[in-house]
Each structure stands twice: as structure tokens, then as C-alpha cells.
Design a protein around this motif. Structure first.
Motif, PDB file in Angstrom:
ATOM      1  N   ASP A   9      -1.831 -13.606  17.886  1.00  0.00           N
ATOM      2  CA  ASP A   9      -1.832 -13.264  16.459  1.00  0.00           C
ATOM      3  C   ASP A   9      -2.786 -12.114  16.169  1.00  0.00           C
ATOM      4  N   ILE A  10      -3.917 -12.151  16.852  1.00  0.00           N
ATOM      5  CA  ILE A  10      -4.878 -11.066  16.655  1.00  0.00           C
ATOM      6  C   ILE A  10      -4.288  -9.741  17.103  1.00  0.00           C
ATOM      7  N   ILE A  11      -3.611  -9.746  18.251  1.00  0.00           N
ATOM      8  CA  ILE A  11      -3.004  -8.522  18.764  1.00  0.00           C
ATOM      9  C   ILE A  11      -1.933  -8.019  17.804  1.00  0.00           C
ATOM     10  N   LYS A  12      -1.068  -8.925  17.330  1.00  0.00           N
ATOM     11  CA  LYS A  12      -0.008  -8.526  16.402  1.00  0.00           C
ATOM     12  C   LYS A  12      -0.595  -7.965  15.114  1.00  0.00           C
ATOM     13  N   LYS A  13      -1.627  -8.617  14.632  1.00  0.00           N
ATOM     14  CA  LYS A  13      -2.247  -8.166  13.397  1.00  0.00           C
ATOM     15  C   LYS A  13      -2.869  -6.786  13.566  1.00  0.00           C
ATOM     16  N   SER A  14      -3.462  -6.551  14.738  1.00  0.00           N
ATOM     17  CA  SER A  14      -4.074  -5.257  14.990  1.00  0.00           C
ATOM     18  C   SER A  14      -3.019  -4.160  15.040  1.00  0.00           C
ATOM     19  N   VAL A  15      -1.889  -4.474  15.694  1.00  0.00           N
ATOM     20  CA  VAL A  15      -0.818  -3.486  15.787  1.00  0.00           C
ATOM     21  C   VAL A  15      -0.245  -3.190  14.413  1.00  0.00           C
ATOM     22  N   LEU A  16      -0.067  -4.257  13.615  1.00  0.00           N
ATOM     23  CA  LEU A  16       0.456  -4.057  12.269  1.00  0.00           C
ATOM     24  C   LEU A  16      -0.504  -3.247  11.412  1.00  0.00           C
ATOM     25  N   ASN A  17      -1.798  -3.458  11.600  1.00  0.00           N
ATOM     26  CA  ASN A  17      -2.785  -2.689  10.840  1.00  0.00           C
ATOM     27  C   ASN A  17      -2.762  -1.211  11.242  1.00  0.00           C
ATOM     28  N   LEU A  18      -2.526  -0.982  12.552  1.00  0.00           N
ATOM     29  CA  LEU A  18      -2.442   0.402  13.004  1.00  0.00           C
ATOM     30  C   LEU A  18      -1.234   1.108  12.403  1.00  0.00           C
ATOM     31  N   GLY A  19      -0.168   0.341  12.209  1.00  0.00           N
ATOM     32  CA  GLY A  19       1.049   0.932  11.670  1.00  0.00           C
ATOM     33  C   GLY A  19       1.083   0.996  10.168  1.00  0.00           C
ATOM     34  N   ALA A  20       0.071   0.492   9.519  1.00  0.00           N
ATOM     35  CA  ALA A  20       0.066   0.502   8.053  1.00  0.00           C
ATOM     36  C   ALA A  20      -0.259   1.896   7.533  1.00  0.00           C
ATOM     37  N   PHE A  21       0.307   2.219   6.396  1.00  0.00           N
ATOM     38  CA  PHE A  21       0.084   3.514   5.771  1.00  0.00           C
ATOM     39  C   PHE A  21      -0.987   3.392   4.691  1.00  0.00           C
ATOM     40  N   THR A  22      -1.820   4.406   4.621  1.00  0.00           N
ATOM     41  CA  THR A  22      -2.786   4.490   3.534  1.00  0.00           C
ATOM     42  C   THR A  22      -2.338   5.580   2.571  1.00  0.00           C
ATOM     43  N   ASN A  23      -2.499   5.343   1.327  1.00  0.00           N
ATOM     44  CA  ASN A  23      -2.017   6.275   0.313  1.00  0.00           C
ATOM     45  C   ASN A  23      -2.989   7.446   0.133  1.00  0.00           C
ATOM     46  N   VAL A  24      -2.421   8.592  -0.167  1.00  0.00           N
ATOM     47  CA  VAL A  24      -3.203   9.776  -0.504  1.00  0.00           C
ATOM     48  C   VAL A  24      -3.099   9.982  -2.007  1.00  0.00           C
ATOM     49  N   SER A  25      -4.215  10.051  -2.654  1.00  0.00           N
ATOM     50  CA  SER A  25      -4.197  10.187  -4.113  1.00  0.00           C
ATOM     51  C   SER A  25      -3.627  11.539  -4.521  1.00  0.00           C
ATOM     52  N   TRP A  26      -3.091  11.566  -5.727  1.00  0.00           N
ATOM     53  CA  TRP A  26      -2.537  12.802  -6.246  1.00  0.00           C
ATOM     54  C   TRP A  26      -3.606  13.876  -6.405  1.00  0.00           C
ATOM     55  N   VAL A  27      -4.794  13.454  -6.759  1.00  0.00           N
ATOM     56  CA  VAL A  27      -5.886  14.414  -6.931  1.00  0.00           C
ATOM     57  C   VAL A  27      -6.239  15.075  -5.599  1.00  0.00           C
ATOM     58  N   ASP A  28      -6.391  14.244  -4.553  1.00  0.00           N
ATOM     59  CA  ASP A  28      -6.718  14.787  -3.237  1.00  0.00           C
ATOM     60  C   ASP A  28      -5.601  15.684  -2.713  1.00  0.00           C
ATOM     61  N   MET A  29      -4.367  15.276  -2.924  1.00  0.00           N
ATOM     62  CA  MET A  29      -3.248  16.063  -2.434  1.00  0.00           C
ATOM     63  C   MET A  29      -3.182  17.427  -3.129  1.00  0.00           C
ATOM     64  N   CYS A  30      -3.298  17.417  -4.445  1.00  0.00           N
ATOM     65  CA  CYS A  30      -3.242  18.669  -5.193  1.00  0.00           C
ATOM     66  C   CYS A  30      -4.423  19.578  -4.859  1.00  0.00           C
ATOM     67  N   LEU A  31      -5.603  18.977  -4.703  1.00  0.00           N
ATOM     68  CA  LEU A  31      -6.788  19.772  -4.386  1.00  0.00           C
ATOM     69  C   LEU A  31      -6.672  20.384  -2.990  1.00  0.00           C
ATOM     70  N   SER A  32      -6.174  19.601  -2.024  1.00  0.00           N
ATOM     71  CA  SER A  32      -6.007  20.120  -0.661  1.00  0.00           C
ATOM     72  C   SER A  32      -5.004  21.256  -0.626  1.00  0.00           C
ATOM     73  N   LEU A  33      -3.889  21.098  -1.332  1.00  0.00           N
ATOM     74  CA  LEU A  33      -2.875  22.154  -1.358  1.00  0.00           C
ATOM     75  C   LEU A  33      -3.387  23.392  -2.086  1.00  0.00           C
ATOM     76  N   LEU A  34      -4.176  23.183  -3.128  1.00  0.00           N
ATOM     77  CA  LEU A  34      -4.725  24.315  -3.865  1.00  0.00           C
ATOM     78  C   LEU A  34      -5.707  25.107  -3.007  1.00  0.00           C
ATOM     79  N   VAL A  35      -6.571  24.389  -2.295  1.00  0.00           N
ATOM     80  CA  VAL A  35      -7.524  25.057  -1.409  1.00  0.00           C
ATOM     81  C   VAL A  35      -6.785  25.774  -0.281  1.00  0.00           C
TER      82      VAL A  35
END
Length: 226
Positions: A9-35
């Protein structure tokens, strides 16, 4: 058995955590593209002002702006997921660019655009901005420096009667022979020489020699005739 299941279960959970996506905020995205866009336009301006090649290409210069923005997009995408980042590295490793780069400085601009895009995509804006300013000022300073003498190619077409006098004057100029083509009644001689302060009066002197048909002087940077 319970311990084995718990370990699985620990191994499966670790793999699932690795495959999880983290969101990028709109502010960070717009600022990165602007820069990324701002730095890309700065690269575009430096390339246009400091270009010293043979033929300037506007479309090629535009690619630096797009390359900076696209690189920032890639970095933002792979930063949301570790598994995706590994897959992206594998996918990009098989990409091959077939366009021939004639000027070594073009490679510098490519790496500059990619590096700035990576910094902007990773939200390290100070590195992208300050680093680009340092690189741009360095390129501008180096390209604006004037050498004491400039290289040129001198191309002469003359008859046999002018052979001795042409050789004598060439030796006095410390020129380097590049090529010599002898036809039935005409000789073509190409030499490399350096001229101080754009003093090209010697061209008229060569042209006035008896037996000299024509004289051509072209700027030369060691690889391309301009």
C-alpha cells in the motif's frame, strides 16, 4: 501478511503521489509568460542591433521570442508532475534539429532564449531578468568594440605584364595569399589583408597599373565575404 500488504500500500500510494498533478495558479502562469515575453523581446532587440553576419533574418530572430515563451510553458508543465517531467525529458531527447547554424553567435542566442525560458517557467524571475541584462550588455559591448584593423579580401585580375609589379606591392602589404587562378592571358589573385582606418587608396593605385584589368576589395570576417 499484514506487514506485506501495508508495504504494498505504501508503494502504491507513493506511485500515485508521484503521478498526481499540482495546479499552477493563474497569477504565476501569467507572470511567467509575461517575463518570458519581455526577456524574449529583449533578446530580439539585442540580436537585431548587434547582428554582424551576412544576411539578417527577421523570421529567425522572431524564433528567439517564441523559443523563450515555449520553454517557459514546458517548464511550467513538467513542474506540475514528476512522472510527466521524466517522460518529457525522454521525448525531447529524440528531437533533432536539422537547420544548419552558420554563425556561432546564433547558438549563443538559442541557449540564451532557452535558459531565460527555463528561469521564467521555474518562477525564478530575478535570474531571468538580471541574467539576460548581463548577457545582453556583454554582447553589446563586445560587438561595439572596434579593432585597430579590419580584414579584407583583395581580388585582382591582371595580365602577365603586371605580374612582377603586383607581386612586389602585395609583399609590401604583408598580405596572405588565398587563391591564384591562371588562365591563358589573365590571372586572378585573391589575398587577405588588414586595413587601418578604412584606408583604401591603394585600390586606385593597383587599378592604374598597366595590365591590371580590375580590382575588387570586399570585407572579410574569416568565413564569409560581405
Amino acid at each position: 501478511m499484514d506487514e506485506l500488504i501495508t508495504f504494498r500500500d505504501i508503494i502504491k500510494k507513493s506511485v500515485l503521489n508521484l503521478g498526481a498533478f499540482t495546479n499552477v495558479s493563474w497569477v504565476d502562469m501569467c507572470l511567467s509568460l509575461l517575463v518570458a515575453f519581455a526577456v524574449g523581446m529583449f533578446i530580439y532587440y539585442v540580436y537585431r542591433v548587434c547582428y554582424r553576419g551576412v544576411v539578417y533574418s527577421h523570421n529567425y530572430n522572431v524564433t528567439f521570442v517564441l523559443m523563450t515563451i515555449i520553454t517557459a510553458l514546458i517548464i511550467m508543465t513538467i513542474s506540475t508532475n514528476i512522472v510527466l517531467s521524466l517522460g518529457m525529458v525522454g521525448a525531447l531527447s529524440i528531437v533533432r534539429f536539422r537547420t544548419a547554424v552558420k554563425d556561432p553567435m546564433d547558438i549563443v542566442y538559442m541557449f540564451w532564449a532557452i535558459s531565460a525560458g527555463i528561469a521564467a517557467g521555474a518562477k525564478i524571475y530575478s535570474v531571468a531578468i538580471v541574467g539576460s541584462l548581463v548577457v545582453g550588455l556583454t554582447i553589446w559591448w563586445l560587438t561595439r568594440r572596434k579593432e585597430a584593423s579590419s580584414p579584407y579580401l583583395l581580388i585582382l585580375h591582371y595580365e602577365a605584364i603586371a605580374e612582377d609589379e603586383v607581386k612586389r606591392r602585395i609583399r609590401k602589404m604583408n598580405a596572405v595569399l588565398k587563391s591564384k587562378t591562371v588562365r591563358k592571358e589573365l590571372t586572378e589573385l585573391t589575398v587577405e589583408l588588414r586595413i587601418r582606418d578604412d584606408n583604401t587608396a591603394f585600390v586606385n593605385d593597383f587599378s592604374a597599373l598597366e595590365g591590371v584589368k580590375d580590382v575588387v576589395l570586399v570585407s572579410y570576417n574569416g568565413e564569409y565575404a560581405q
